[in-house]
Design an enzyme around this catalytic site. Sequence first.
Site, PDB file in Angstrom:
ATOM      1  N   CYS A  43       0.816  -1.223   0.000  1.00 49.83           N
ATOM      2  CA  CYS A  43       0.000   0.000   0.000  1.00 49.83           C
ATOM      3  C   CYS A  43       0.848   1.272   0.000  1.00 49.83           C
ATOM      4  O   CYS A  43       0.349   2.348  -0.301  1.00 49.83           O
ATOM      5  CB  CYS A  43      -0.947   0.006   1.197  1.00 49.83           C
ATOM      6  SG  CYS A  43      -2.137  -1.319   1.085  1.00 49.83           S
TER       7      CYS A  43
ATOM      8  N   HIS B 104      -3.662   7.212   2.461  1.00 43.27           N
ATOM      9  CA  HIS B 104      -3.967   5.895   1.898  1.00 43.27           C
ATOM     10  C   HIS B 104      -5.372   5.498   2.341  1.00 43.27           C
ATOM     11  O   HIS B 104      -5.756   5.714   3.493  1.00 43.27           O
ATOM     12  CB  HIS B 104      -2.926   4.882   2.393  1.00 43.27           C
ATOM     13  CG  HIS B 104      -3.276   3.467   2.074  1.00 43.27           C
ATOM     14  ND1 HIS B 104      -3.588   3.052   0.800  1.00 43.27           N
ATOM     15  CD2 HIS B 104      -3.385   2.362   2.865  1.00 43.27           C
ATOM     16  CE1 HIS B 104      -3.851   1.766   0.819  1.00 43.27           C
ATOM     17  NE2 HIS B 104      -3.753   1.315   2.056  1.00 43.27           N
TER      18      HIS B 104
ATOM     19  N   ASN C 115     -10.024  -0.397  -0.902  1.00 47.73           N
ATOM     20  CA  ASN C 115      -8.571  -0.273  -0.837  1.00 47.73           C
ATOM     21  C   ASN C 115      -7.968  -0.852  -2.119  1.00 47.73           C
ATOM     22  O   ASN C 115      -7.987  -2.065  -2.318  1.00 47.73           O
ATOM     23  CB  ASN C 115      -8.062  -1.024   0.406  1.00 47.73           C
ATOM     24  CG  ASN C 115      -6.553  -0.912   0.578  1.00 47.73           C
ATOM     25  OD1 ASN C 115      -5.851  -0.426  -0.307  1.00 47.73           O
ATOM     26  ND2 ASN C 115      -6.072  -1.376   1.721  1.00 47.73           N
TER      27      ASN C 115
HETATM   28  O1  UT7 Z   1      -3.930  -1.233   3.493  1.00 50.84           O
HETATM   29  C1  UT7 Z   1      -3.127  -2.059   4.251  1.00 50.84           C
HETATM   30  C2  UT7 Z   1      -3.368  -1.870   5.664  1.00 50.84           C
HETATM   31  N1  UT7 Z   1      -4.629  -2.450   6.026  1.00 50.84           N
HETATM   32  C3  UT7 Z   1      -5.380  -1.874   6.898  1.00 50.84           C
HETATM   33  O2  UT7 Z   1      -5.026  -0.812   7.356  1.00 50.84           O
HETATM   34  C4  UT7 Z   1      -6.629  -2.574   7.302  1.00 50.84           C
HETATM   35  C5  UT7 Z   1      -6.768  -2.572   8.774  1.00 50.84           C
HETATM   36  N2  UT7 Z   1      -7.873  -3.301   9.327  1.00 50.84           N
HETATM   37  C6  UT7 Z   1      -9.191  -3.005   9.198  1.00 50.84           C
HETATM   38  O3  UT7 Z   1      -9.600  -2.240   8.368  1.00 50.84           O
HETATM   39  C7  UT7 Z   1     -10.134  -3.609  10.204  1.00 50.84           C
HETATM   40  O4  UT7 Z   1      -9.374  -4.230  11.198  1.00 50.84           O
HETATM   41  C8  UT7 Z   1     -11.165  -4.619   9.633  1.00 50.84           C
HETATM   42  C9  UT7 Z   1     -12.194  -3.892   8.809  1.00 50.84           C
HETATM   43  C10 UT7 Z   1     -10.453  -5.664   8.801  1.00 50.84           C
HETATM   44  C11 UT7 Z   1     -11.880  -5.313  10.796  1.00 50.84           C
HETATM   45  O5  UT7 Z   1     -12.514  -4.353  11.619  1.00 50.84           O
HETATM   46  P1  UT7 Z   1     -12.284  -4.359  13.202  1.00 50.84           P
HETATM   47  O6  UT7 Z   1     -13.135  -3.320  13.748  1.00 50.84           O
HETATM   48  O7  UT7 Z   1     -10.805  -4.269  13.441  1.00 50.84           O
HETATM   49  O8  UT7 Z   1     -12.863  -5.759  13.602  1.00 50.84           O
HETATM   50  P2  UT7 Z   1     -12.120  -6.945  14.380  1.00 50.84           P
HETATM   51  O9  UT7 Z   1     -11.155  -7.643  13.467  1.00 50.84           O
HETATM   52  O10 UT7 Z   1     -11.608  -6.461  15.690  1.00 50.84           O
HETATM   53  O11 UT7 Z   1     -13.346  -7.896  14.649  1.00 50.84           O
HETATM   54  C12 UT7 Z   1     -14.461  -7.488  15.458  1.00 50.84           C
HETATM   55  C13 UT7 Z   1     -15.573  -8.498  15.250  1.00 50.84           C
HETATM   56  C14 UT7 Z   1     -15.098  -9.944  15.358  1.00 50.84           C
HETATM   57  O12 UT7 Z   1     -16.121 -10.694  15.991  1.00 50.84           O
HETATM   58  P3  UT7 Z   1     -16.037 -11.048  17.551  1.00 50.84           P
HETATM   59  O13 UT7 Z   1     -14.772 -11.833  17.709  1.00 50.84           O
HETATM   60  O14 UT7 Z   1     -16.022  -9.746  18.274  1.00 50.84           O
HETATM   61  O15 UT7 Z   1     -17.284 -11.853  17.779  1.00 50.84           O
HETATM   62  C15 UT7 Z   1     -14.953 -10.382  13.925  1.00 50.84           C
HETATM   63  O16 UT7 Z   1     -15.114 -11.782  13.767  1.00 50.84           O
HETATM   64  O17 UT7 Z   1     -16.101  -8.350  13.920  1.00 50.84           O
HETATM   65  C16 UT7 Z   1     -16.105  -9.634  13.279  1.00 50.84           C
HETATM   66  N3  UT7 Z   1     -15.919  -9.429  11.866  1.00 50.84           N
HETATM   67  C17 UT7 Z   1     -16.948  -9.239  11.017  1.00 50.84           C
HETATM   68  N4  UT7 Z   1     -18.293  -9.202  11.240  1.00 50.84           N
HETATM   69  C18 UT7 Z   1     -19.080  -8.980  10.163  1.00 50.84           C
HETATM   70  C19 UT7 Z   1     -14.777  -9.354  11.146  1.00 50.84           C
HETATM   71  N5  UT7 Z   1     -15.049  -9.131   9.863  1.00 50.84           N
HETATM   72  C20 UT7 Z   1     -16.393  -9.067   9.752  1.00 50.84           C
HETATM   73  C21 UT7 Z   1     -17.278  -8.850   8.673  1.00 50.84           C
HETATM   74  N6  UT7 Z   1     -18.601  -8.808   8.929  1.00 50.84           N
HETATM   75  N7  UT7 Z   1     -16.830  -8.667   7.418  1.00 50.84           N
END
Ligand code: UT7
Length: 347
Positions: free
Chosen positions: A112, A252, A282
């Site tokens: 990225c 980004h 992204n």
């Molecule tokens: O460009 C390169 C760099 N990349 C980035 O900067 C991306 C960075 N990461 C992100 O954008 C976010 O971390 C995500 C969008 C990928 C995930 O969001 P988050 O708020 O960090 O969620 P999390 O991974 O902490 O997960 C929270 C909950 C989990 O459930 P539990 O364990 O709390 O029951 C996940 O299983 O959200 C769940 N979850 C989802 N639920 C519905 C994860 N993905 C999804 C989904 N739909 N697509």
Amino acid sequence: MNAVITAIGGFVPPAILDNKKISETVDTSEEWIEKRTGIKERRIADDDTATSDLASAAIENLLENYNVDRKEIEALVLATATPDHILSPTASKVCEKSGLTNAFGVDLNAACSGFLYALETAASMIESGRYEKIIVVGADKMSSIVDYEDRNTCILFGDGAGAVLLEKTESNYGLMKSILRTDGSGTSSLLVPAGGSKTPASMQSILHRSHFLKQEGSFVFKKAVASMSQVSQDVLAKNELDTDEIDWVIPHQANLRIINAVGESLNIDSEKVKVNIERYGNTTSATIPLCLWDFREDFKEGQNLLITTFGAGFSWGATCLKWGIMRDDKTTKSFRANVRKKSVLTV
Ligand code: UT7
């Protein structure tokens, strides 16, 4: 001697993958995706379109709209994390497709952060006095490495390309000082595990879906916010600029919550922070140039822009640039002519 952007081009494939469609294939919802990422839809290239096609289309858009003679281009620096092939270089194919017969082409992979690294590389080549006209393009077909069965990643990425022409100038317009950083200890948090020299393709790797991108989302999220915030402050200090001297921030586009957090840490008016993630998701190497392309009408001669990125590697960085005088833009001219025509009709 400075290096200044004098022309911009962009391309996104026409097919749209919206949140509704994704929510029909993995366990998620339209609301969750939009609320947690800011993304509403992304563009997806068809099977016959490779990264080199996306890059060439963006370059064609630049050459056409700004009346640039392709024979004058001396080098092409292509930022991509999704090359057409592991070998040979995608830049060679792009030079061929774009008719850049007097240029050499080179691939640069910093995920990225690729476009920012490529911009810094090309600017240094121009500032050295050895080159006068270089095209820098960021292009990625992320759909080729995204696992559409993995809800953690398939909601995030899209395909696209953006290109800029960098030219020599003796004015004070153009790129200022940059700060680029890498930290290889972050490798396992965001990578495509198989298909490279460490884990070549095998039946096992295919079985384990290891040719697709894996990410520890929330860890990367926190790193991205902290790194982009810090490096932005550092680059402002390095260029002896105050936040209120920045007219536009081009971050980004990985997650709207990351963008907002970085904006807040800089204490900058959110109106100054450019966002198009809702339409493209992204696009990895392409987010920064696609943002420059999308919002080019807003940038005025002499304004200061701050660009900041974070990505796999980890790789991150920031730069400032003073917007210069663009070459004559056909699209802007026809846009202005339409506005004039409309106002005449209204009168
Ligand atoms: O460009 C390169 C760099 N990349 C980035 O900067 C991306 C960075 N990461 C992100 O954008 C976010 O971390 C995500 C969008 C990928 C995930 O969001 P988050 O708020 O960090 O969620 P999390 O991974 O902490 O997960 C929270 C909950 C989990 O459930 P539990 O364990 O709390 O029951 C996940 O299983 O959200 C769940 N979850 C989802 N639920 C519905 C994860 N993905 C999804 C989904 N739909 N697509």
